[in-house]
Design a protein around this motif. Structure first.
Motif, PDB file in Angstrom:
ATOM      1  N   ASP A 140      30.357  28.850 -30.264  1.00 46.17           N
ATOM      2  CA  ASP A 140      29.604  28.275 -31.368  1.00 46.17           C
ATOM      3  C   ASP A 140      28.836  29.300 -32.194  1.00 46.17           C
ATOM      4  OD1 ASP A 140      30.424  25.621 -31.077  1.00 46.17           O
ATOM      5  OD2 ASP A 140      28.933  25.241 -29.520  1.00 46.17           O
ATOM      6  N   ARG A 141      28.875  30.555 -31.798  1.00 45.84           N
ATOM      7  CA  ARG A 141      28.179  31.601 -32.562  1.00 45.84           C
ATOM      8  C   ARG A 141      29.197  32.529 -33.216  1.00 45.84           C
ATOM      9  NH1 ARG A 141      24.102  34.543 -28.982  1.00 45.84           N
ATOM     10  NH2 ARG A 141      24.056  35.793 -30.860  1.00 45.84           N
ATOM     11  N   MET A 142      29.151  32.591 -34.534  1.00 50.62           N
ATOM     12  CA  MET A 142      30.103  33.395 -35.290  1.00 50.62           C
ATOM     13  C   MET A 142      29.958  34.887 -34.986  1.00 50.62           C
ATOM     14  SD  MET A 142      30.820  33.466 -39.420  1.00 50.62           S
ATOM     15  CE  MET A 142      30.813  31.710 -39.560  1.00 50.62           C
ATOM     16  N   ASP A 143      28.737  35.364 -34.756  1.00 49.17           N
ATOM     17  CA  ASP A 143      28.533  36.788 -34.469  1.00 49.17           C
ATOM     18  C   ASP A 143      29.167  37.186 -33.134  1.00 49.17           C
ATOM     19  OD1 ASP A 143      26.509  35.198 -33.221  1.00 49.17           O
ATOM     20  OD2 ASP A 143      25.254  36.969 -32.931  1.00 49.17           O
ATOM     21  N   VAL A 144      29.116  36.294 -32.148  1.00 49.09           N
ATOM     22  CA  VAL A 144      29.737  36.578 -30.853  1.00 49.09           C
ATOM     23  C   VAL A 144      31.256  36.614 -31.004  1.00 49.09           C
ATOM     24  CG1 VAL A 144      30.089  35.716 -28.499  1.00 49.09           C
ATOM     25  CG2 VAL A 144      27.810  35.637 -29.527  1.00 49.09           C
ATOM     26  N   ALA A 145      31.803  35.646 -31.753  1.00 49.11           N
ATOM     27  CA  ALA A 145      33.252  35.626 -31.996  1.00 49.11           C
ATOM     28  C   ALA A 145      33.692  36.908 -32.698  1.00 49.11           C
ATOM     29  CB  ALA A 145      33.636  34.407 -32.828  1.00 49.11           C
ATOM     30  N   ALA A 146      32.926  37.348 -33.682  1.00 50.11           N
ATOM     31  CA  ALA A 146      33.270  38.572 -34.425  1.00 50.11           C
ATOM     32  C   ALA A 146      33.248  39.791 -33.511  1.00 50.11           C
ATOM     33  CB  ALA A 146      32.310  38.761 -35.595  1.00 50.11           C
ATOM     34  N   ASP A 147      32.241  39.892 -32.637  1.00 54.87           N
ATOM     35  CA  ASP A 147      32.160  41.027 -31.709  1.00 54.87           C
ATOM     36  C   ASP A 147      33.344  41.045 -30.744  1.00 54.87           C
ATOM     37  OD1 ASP A 147      29.809  41.969 -32.813  1.00 54.87           O
ATOM     38  OD2 ASP A 147      28.512  41.083 -31.275  1.00 54.87           O
ATOM     39  N   ILE A 148      33.728  39.857 -30.246  1.00 51.72           N
ATOM     40  CA  ILE A 148      34.848  39.786 -29.309  1.00 51.72           C
ATOM     41  C   ILE A 148      36.153  40.168 -30.000  1.00 51.72           C
ATOM     42  CG2 ILE A 148      36.252  38.208 -27.906  1.00 51.72           C
ATOM     43  CD1 ILE A 148      33.621  36.695 -27.274  1.00 51.72           C
ATOM     44  N   VAL A 149      36.384  39.629 -31.203  1.00 53.65           N
ATOM     45  CA  VAL A 149      37.620  39.937 -31.930  1.00 53.65           C
ATOM     46  C   VAL A 149      37.675  41.421 -32.285  1.00 53.65           C
ATOM     47  CG1 VAL A 149      38.883  39.535 -34.084  1.00 53.65           C
ATOM     48  CG2 VAL A 149      37.944  37.605 -32.813  1.00 53.65           C
ATOM     49  N   GLN A 150      36.557  41.992 -32.720  1.00 53.23           N
ATOM     50  CA  GLN A 150      36.531  43.415 -33.066  1.00 53.23           C
ATOM     51  C   GLN A 150      36.816  44.286 -31.846  1.00 53.23           C
ATOM     52  OE1 GLN A 150      32.954  44.699 -35.010  1.00 53.23           O
ATOM     53  NE2 GLN A 150      33.738  46.732 -35.410  1.00 53.23           N
ATOM     54  N   ASP A 151      36.233  43.959 -30.714  1.00 52.08           N
ATOM     55  CA  ASP A 151      36.476  44.731 -29.498  1.00 52.08           C
ATOM     56  C   ASP A 151      37.940  44.638 -29.076  1.00 52.08           C
ATOM     57  OD1 ASP A 151      35.162  46.223 -27.134  1.00 52.08           O
ATOM     58  OD2 ASP A 151      36.296  44.622 -26.145  1.00 52.08           O
ATOM     59  N   MET A 152      38.501  43.440 -29.160  1.00 52.84           N
ATOM     60  CA  MET A 152      39.903  43.246 -28.798  1.00 52.84           C
ATOM     61  C   MET A 152      40.821  44.039 -29.735  1.00 52.84           C
ATOM     62  SD  MET A 152      42.355  40.066 -29.201  1.00 52.84           S
ATOM     63  CE  MET A 152      42.255  40.569 -30.883  1.00 52.84           C
ATOM     64  N   CYS A 153      40.521  44.015 -31.038  1.00 49.65           N
ATOM     65  CA  CYS A 153      41.337  44.770 -32.003  1.00 49.65           C
ATOM     66  C   CYS A 153      41.272  46.274 -31.725  1.00 49.65           C
ATOM     67  CB  CYS A 153      40.901  44.464 -33.430  1.00 49.65           C
ATOM     68  SG  CYS A 153      41.404  42.834 -34.004  1.00 49.65           S
ATOM     69  N   GLU A 154      40.115  46.781 -31.367  1.00 47.25           N
ATOM     70  CA  GLU A 154      39.992  48.198 -31.012  1.00 47.25           C
ATOM     71  C   GLU A 154      40.819  48.504 -29.767  1.00 47.25           C
ATOM     72  OE1 GLU A 154      35.905  49.325 -30.560  1.00 47.25           O
ATOM     73  OE2 GLU A 154      35.394  48.698 -32.597  1.00 47.25           O
ATOM     74  N   ALA A 155      40.764  47.627 -28.782  1.00 50.85           N
ATOM     75  CA  ALA A 155      41.486  47.858 -27.522  1.00 50.85           C
ATOM     76  C   ALA A 155      42.996  47.846 -27.725  1.00 50.85           C
ATOM     77  CB  ALA A 155      41.085  46.808 -26.492  1.00 50.85           C
ATOM     78  N   PHE A 156      43.489  46.960 -28.583  1.00 45.67           N
ATOM     79  CA  PHE A 156      44.933  46.840 -28.796  1.00 45.67           C
ATOM     80  C   PHE A 156      45.411  47.575 -30.045  1.00 45.67           C
ATOM     81  CE2 PHE A 156      44.297  42.599 -26.499  1.00 45.67           C
ATOM     82  CZ  PHE A 156      44.565  43.165 -25.270  1.00 45.67           C
ATOM     83  N   GLU A 157      44.507  48.362 -30.650  1.00 53.49           N
ATOM     84  CA  GLU A 157      44.819  49.152 -31.848  1.00 53.49           C
ATOM     85  C   GLU A 157      45.424  48.290 -32.959  1.00 53.49           C
ATOM     86  OE1 GLU A 157      47.192  52.439 -30.498  1.00 53.49           O
ATOM     87  OE2 GLU A 157      45.519  53.296 -29.363  1.00 53.49           O
ATOM     88  N   ILE A 158      44.749  47.178 -33.257  1.00 53.92           N
ATOM     89  CA  ILE A 158      45.159  46.272 -34.320  1.00 53.92           C
ATOM     90  C   ILE A 158      44.322  46.589 -35.554  1.00 53.92           C
ATOM     91  CG2 ILE A 158      45.278  43.859 -35.050  1.00 53.92           C
ATOM     92  CD1 ILE A 158      45.568  43.120 -32.057  1.00 53.92           C
ATOM     93  N   ASP A 159      44.990  46.940 -36.658  1.00 56.59           N
ATOM     94  CA  ASP A 159      44.293  47.291 -37.891  1.00 56.59           C
ATOM     95  C   ASP A 159      44.004  46.074 -38.766  1.00 56.59           C
ATOM     96  OD1 ASP A 159      44.263  50.019 -37.278  1.00 56.59           O
ATOM     97  OD2 ASP A 159      46.272  50.298 -38.103  1.00 56.59           O
ATOM     98  N   GLU A 160      44.928  45.132 -38.802  1.00 58.06           N
ATOM     99  CA  GLU A 160      44.767  43.927 -39.619  1.00 58.06           C
ATOM    100  C   GLU A 160      45.093  42.719 -38.764  1.00 58.06           C
ATOM    101  OE1 GLU A 160      46.819  43.969 -43.340  1.00 58.06           O
ATOM    102  OE2 GLU A 160      46.319  46.066 -43.694  1.00 58.06           O
TER     103      GLU A 160
END
Length: 178
Positions: A140-160
């Motif tokens: 329910d918190r957009m900032d938490v969702a953004a942090d999780i997605v950003q961390d996952m993208c860094e881990a899997f080297e996803i640019d877009e």
């Protein structure tokens, strides 16, 4: 203890009044930040004047305040972010272990992953569901969702990453501001 971003002033010192063979130090990060904690422990005899210093480096997961909850014990949040993710379950399990401290052995061997986490900081519930090639994160918190997605993208080297978001309560608050 020394850990950048984990303690106020970046370090913590504790010396028990009486000698003991264990020491518990509460760690309460104010925000989600991964770091390396450097631990130095002085060990010696009760009335001795010489001490031996043990040093240890410990990796602290970024989302270490989230603990695994039984899926049936939590109510799934209404807000979510969903996207296509073409990663094997084993890689997702490794990411969950590295970022949340969730043991990979606790994840199912099936094609689907459905886990629930609760923040010890504020009680925020996060539910992650992965099926074949789609990951949905309910929180329910957009900032938490953004942090999780950003961390996952860094881990899997996803640019877009093209995603679908549904944060009705956040959008209602935004409309009232306009």
């Amino acid at each position: 203890l020394f850990a950048e971003g984990l303690f106020t002033g970046e370090s913590f010192f504790s010396c028990p009044r009486e000698p003991t063979n264990q020491l518990r130090i509460p760690i309460k990060p104010e925000r989600d930040v991964g770091c390396t904690m450097f631990i130095q422990a002085m060990v010696g005899t009760r009335m001795g004047t010489q001490f031996h210093v043990f040093e240890l480096a410990l990796l602290v997961p970024k989302f270490c305040v989230y603990v695994l909850e039984p899926r049936e014990a939590v109510k799934r949040p209404r807000s979510s972010v969903a996207f296509r993710l073409t990663q094997r379950n084993q890689r997702i399990g490794l990411w969950l272990e590295r970022s949340f401290g969730v043991p990979a052995a606790s994840l199912p061997d099936s094609d689907a992953i459905d886990i629930s986490l609760r923040s010890m900081r504020d009680g925020t519930v996060v539910v992650m569901q992965f099926t074949t090639d789609r990951l949905t994160i309910y929180v329910d918190r957009m900032d938490v969702a953004a942090d999780i997605v950003q961390d996952m993208c860094e881990a899997f080297e996803i640019d877009e990453l093209e995603s679908e978001v549904d944060f009705l309560e956040e959008m209602e608050r935004f409309r009232t501001l306009l």
